[in-house]
Motif scaffolding. Structure first.
Motif, PDB file in Angstrom:
ATOM      1  N   LYS A 161      -0.662 -53.991  -7.202  1.00  0.00           N
ATOM      2  CA  LYS A 161      -1.635 -54.576  -8.116  1.00  0.00           C
ATOM      3  C   LYS A 161      -2.637 -55.444  -7.352  1.00  0.00           C
ATOM      4  CE  LYS A 161       1.606 -54.756 -12.026  1.00  0.00           C
ATOM      5  NZ  LYS A 161       2.372 -55.657 -12.927  1.00  0.00           N
ATOM      6  N   MET A 162      -2.137 -56.202  -6.380  1.00  0.00           N
ATOM      7  CA  MET A 162      -3.025 -57.048  -5.576  1.00  0.00           C
ATOM      8  C   MET A 162      -3.971 -56.195  -4.741  1.00  0.00           C
ATOM      9  SD  MET A 162      -3.992 -60.051  -4.825  1.00  0.00           S
ATOM     10  CE  MET A 162      -2.654 -61.038  -5.553  1.00  0.00           C
ATOM     11  N   ALA A 163      -3.456 -55.077  -4.201  1.00  0.00           N
ATOM     12  CA  ALA A 163      -4.310 -54.181  -3.424  1.00  0.00           C
ATOM     13  C   ALA A 163      -5.433 -53.613  -4.275  1.00  0.00           C
ATOM     14  CB  ALA A 163      -3.469 -53.050  -2.826  1.00  0.00           C
ATOM     15  N   LEU A 164      -5.138 -53.273  -5.525  1.00  0.00           N
ATOM     16  CA  LEU A 164      -6.167 -52.755  -6.423  1.00  0.00           C
ATOM     17  C   LEU A 164      -7.213 -53.823  -6.721  1.00  0.00           C
ATOM     18  CD1 LEU A 164      -7.317 -50.509  -8.136  1.00  0.00           C
ATOM     19  CD2 LEU A 164      -5.767 -51.171  -9.985  1.00  0.00           C
ATOM     20  N   GLN A 165      -6.771 -55.056  -6.912  1.00  0.00           N
ATOM     21  CA  GLN A 165      -7.718 -56.140  -7.147  1.00  0.00           C
ATOM     22  C   GLN A 165      -8.667 -56.308  -5.956  1.00  0.00           C
ATOM     23  OE1 GLN A 165      -5.357 -59.609  -8.013  1.00  0.00           O
ATOM     24  NE2 GLN A 165      -4.989 -59.032 -10.138  1.00  0.00           N
ATOM     25  N   LYS A 166      -8.102 -56.307  -4.742  1.00  0.00           N
ATOM     26  CA  LYS A 166      -8.916 -56.473  -3.547  1.00  0.00           C
ATOM     27  C   LYS A 166      -9.875 -55.293  -3.367  1.00  0.00           C
ATOM     28  CE  LYS A 166      -5.546 -59.257  -0.977  1.00  0.00           C
ATOM     29  NZ  LYS A 166      -4.663 -59.314   0.232  1.00  0.00           N
ATOM     30  N   ALA A 167      -9.387 -54.069  -3.637  1.00  0.00           N
ATOM     31  CA  ALA A 167     -10.242 -52.891  -3.490  1.00  0.00           C
ATOM     32  C   ALA A 167     -11.375 -52.910  -4.508  1.00  0.00           C
ATOM     33  CB  ALA A 167      -9.409 -51.618  -3.633  1.00  0.00           C
ATOM     34  N   SER A 168     -11.089 -53.323  -5.728  1.00  0.00           N
ATOM     35  CA  SER A 168     -12.122 -53.387  -6.764  1.00  0.00           C
ATOM     36  C   SER A 168     -13.189 -54.402  -6.398  1.00  0.00           C
ATOM     37  CB  SER A 168     -11.482 -53.735  -8.113  1.00  0.00           C
ATOM     38  OG  SER A 168     -10.543 -52.747  -8.500  1.00  0.00           O
ATOM     39  N   ALA A 169     -12.760 -55.557  -5.856  1.00  0.00           N
ATOM     40  CA  ALA A 169     -13.727 -56.572  -5.436  1.00  0.00           C
ATOM     41  C   ALA A 169     -14.567 -56.071  -4.272  1.00  0.00           C
ATOM     42  CB  ALA A 169     -12.997 -57.859  -5.054  1.00  0.00           C
ATOM     43  N   ALA A 170     -13.921 -55.389  -3.307  1.00  0.00           N
ATOM     44  CA  ALA A 170     -14.653 -54.872  -2.152  1.00  0.00           C
ATOM     45  C   ALA A 170     -15.656 -53.802  -2.561  1.00  0.00           C
ATOM     46  CB  ALA A 170     -13.667 -54.318  -1.122  1.00  0.00           C
ATOM     47  N   ALA A 171     -15.313 -52.998  -3.566  1.00  0.00           N
ATOM     48  CA  ALA A 171     -16.225 -51.947  -4.029  1.00  0.00           C
ATOM     49  C   ALA A 171     -17.538 -52.531  -4.534  1.00  0.00           C
ATOM     50  CB  ALA A 171     -15.559 -51.117  -5.124  1.00  0.00           C
ATOM     51  N   GLN A 172     -17.492 -53.776  -5.025  1.00  0.00           N
ATOM     52  CA  GLN A 172     -18.697 -54.423  -5.538  1.00  0.00           C
ATOM     53  C   GLN A 172     -19.478 -55.145  -4.444  1.00  0.00           C
ATOM     54  OE1 GLN A 172     -19.656 -53.956  -8.718  1.00  0.00           O
ATOM     55  NE2 GLN A 172     -17.817 -52.663  -8.931  1.00  0.00           N
ATOM     56  N   SER A 173     -18.767 -55.587  -3.410  1.00  0.00           N
ATOM     57  CA  SER A 173     -19.407 -56.470  -2.432  1.00  0.00           C
ATOM     58  C   SER A 173     -19.722 -55.807  -1.095  1.00  0.00           C
ATOM     59  CB  SER A 173     -18.505 -57.685  -2.170  1.00  0.00           C
ATOM     60  OG  SER A 173     -17.243 -57.278  -1.645  1.00  0.00           O
TER      61      SER A 173
END
Length: 495
Positions: A343-355
């Motif tokens: 779940k944490m990996a998905l959060q980090k990946a989602s944030a990186a996809a935006q930034s």
């Protein structure tokens, strides 16, 4: 936040190398791990077989002692252990469950391949060619890199399945050494000249508008044309495995007796007049990706698959270059019960996809994540040849923008497109033509030298393993070895 079903990652292929110096990279097809194996392996296993998730396994049959001698090749022994280890390597590399019955049917061809390798190894040593440990290590690193495996993961994977690393090393050493032998064979013939390149370019222009086929082959030679039942049965067995999911390049590298085995069976783009007539009739009708039935040709049987069709001079495709960042999972994903780490990996990946924007930033991100998968998944890629899922992701993705998180069982990938453009890949550059001409010379030299070495060899096999008959070294009458598949006159545009 929720996890979708695992996204099946594409095995993004690097462009096919045509030059002899690049052919050495072709044996990375020997083990397409773990991606190809994971896709092909059945979910179940049979009692008493060694099985591991995501790759092949082999049921342990009752066998003779491992050190039992099966035969000698010019005095060098071939043992039961050698055959068993090569069979295990094949099972692991294909990702399929190999039953005792199937392994028994594969056995004659495994033995034949080992006999051929012994003969080649003896010629390598006779010429005092030394394959450096660094070359073998680099080859293994290439396999790991192309399959997104961390350093030394392949060694651990083989040990887990009870496969000796020496089995893989020996196969790689023969391939590298044999290419050096062929360099010596053709060294006196000079380089490809500007005149030869110009002649091929002129021939290509004259052939414009004719069909071409991107063909891969597996050639199974027949020792005695009057009694080809064993080879035909083996060919049918291989076809069944291919249609059940065994990767064509891996099976070709393991069992094909054509020189194209070094490149996973790939013949490249060929015209009809460079193929055997029975093969032409098949490839005209075959859909792309299909596996043929056994095709009888001079010297044996061939299995073919068509990777593409085009008209000479006309094939516009979309070329893309890609960078990726991979967020690894610490354990395989269960989409219904993701772990806190996932779940944490998905959060980090989602944030990186935006930034994260641009290829340099994506490479830097992947480096910070430990580079579990390479930042560059394959150089220039032909968009139309990727699997439908990956093609859909990349086709509408603007250059420099990050994709949505792509979830797989072992982690999450972000992709960005670095470049995108149209190219007529039917047009060959002078360097590509030179590579094609050199490949033709290498193929011809290899076939001739293999025939000569086999003719001079003394091969004595145990009665129940008659893969080759004993032949006195000085007997050149009425004792021709099985003919290799004739590839015919090289066609303009072959490559």
């Amino acid at each position: 936040m929720s996890f979708s079903a695992p996204f099946l990652r594409a095995a993004l292929p690097a462009g096919r190398s045509l030059s002899m110096r690049k052919t050495l990279l072709g044996f990375s097809a020997l083990l397409a791990l773990p991606v190809l194996g994971a896709q092909a392996a059945p979910a179940h296993h049979v009692h008493a077989q060694r099985a591991h998730p995501g790759h092949g396994s082999v049921v342990e049959p009752v066998t003779p002692p491992e050190d039992a001698i099966l035969g000698t090749i010019n005095g060098q022994v071939l043992t039961e252990r050698d055959v068993d280890n090569r069979g295990k390597l094949f099972a692991l590399s294909t990702g399929l469950n190999i039953s005792p019955d199937l392994m028994q049917r594969l056995r004659p061809q495994i033995i034949r391949q080992l006999v051929d390798e012994r003969i080649k190894t003896q010629e390598i040593l006779k010429r005092h060619i030394n394959v450096e440990p660094q070359q073998i290590a680099q080859a293994i690193n290439n396999i790991e890199s192309r399959n997104g495996m961390p350093k030394n993961a392949l060694r651990d994977r083989l040990a887990q399945d009870g496969v000796s690393l020496t089995t893989l090393i020996d196969q790689i050493r023969v391939q590298i050494g044999w290419m050096q032998v062929l360099r010596e064979e053709i060294s006196g013939r000079g380089r490809i000249t500007a005149r030869e390149i110009a002649q091929r370019e002129e021939a290509l222009r004259a052939e414009e508008g004719r069909p071409q086929y991107n063909v891969s082959e597996i050639f199974i030679p027949v020792a005695d044309p009057r009694h080809s039942e064993t080879e035909l049965e083996f060919t049918k067995t291989i076809i069944t495995q291919l249609r059940n999911g065994a990767p064509f390049p891996i099976v070709a590298a393991q069992f094909s007796q054509a020189q194209t085995a070094l490149d996973g069976g790939t013949m490249g783009w060929v015209q009809e007049d460079s193929l055997d007539p029975p093969v032409v009739e098949i490839v005209r009708q075959m859909p792309i990706g299909a596996i043929s039935n056994p095709v009888k040709v001079a010297g044996g049987y061939v299995i073919v698959t068509v990777n593409g069709k085009r008209t000479i001079g006309h094939q516009n495709v979309t070329m893309v270059t890609v960078r990726q960042a991979f967020f690894p999972f610490s354990s395989p994903l269960n989409p219904q019960e993701p772990t806190d780490q996932q779940k944490m990996a998905l959060q980090k990946a989602s944030a990186a996809a935006q930034s994260v924007h641009g290829c340099d930033a994506m490479e830097a991100l992947n480096h910070s994540l430990g580079e579990k998968h390479p930042s560059d998944p394959g150089g220039q890629l032909v968009l139309e040849r990727l699997n439908p899922q990956m093609r859909q992701v990349l086709s509408d993705l603007p250059v420099g923008q990050s994709s949505r998180p792509l979830v797989s069982t072992d982690g999450i990938a972000l992709l960005t497109v670095c470049s995108k453009g149209q190219k007529n890949i039917a047009q060959q550059s002078p360097s590509e033509i030179a590579d094609s001409l050199m490949n033709e010379r290498v193929e011809q030299a290899s076939r001739q030298l293999e025939r000569d070495l086999e003719r001079r060899s003394v091969i004595e096999m145990r009665k129940d393993d008659k893969t080759a008959s004993a032949k006195p070294a000085d007997d050149t009458q009425n004792d021709e070895p099985p003919a290799k598949k004739p590839h015919g006159k090289p066609a303009p545009g072959q490559g």
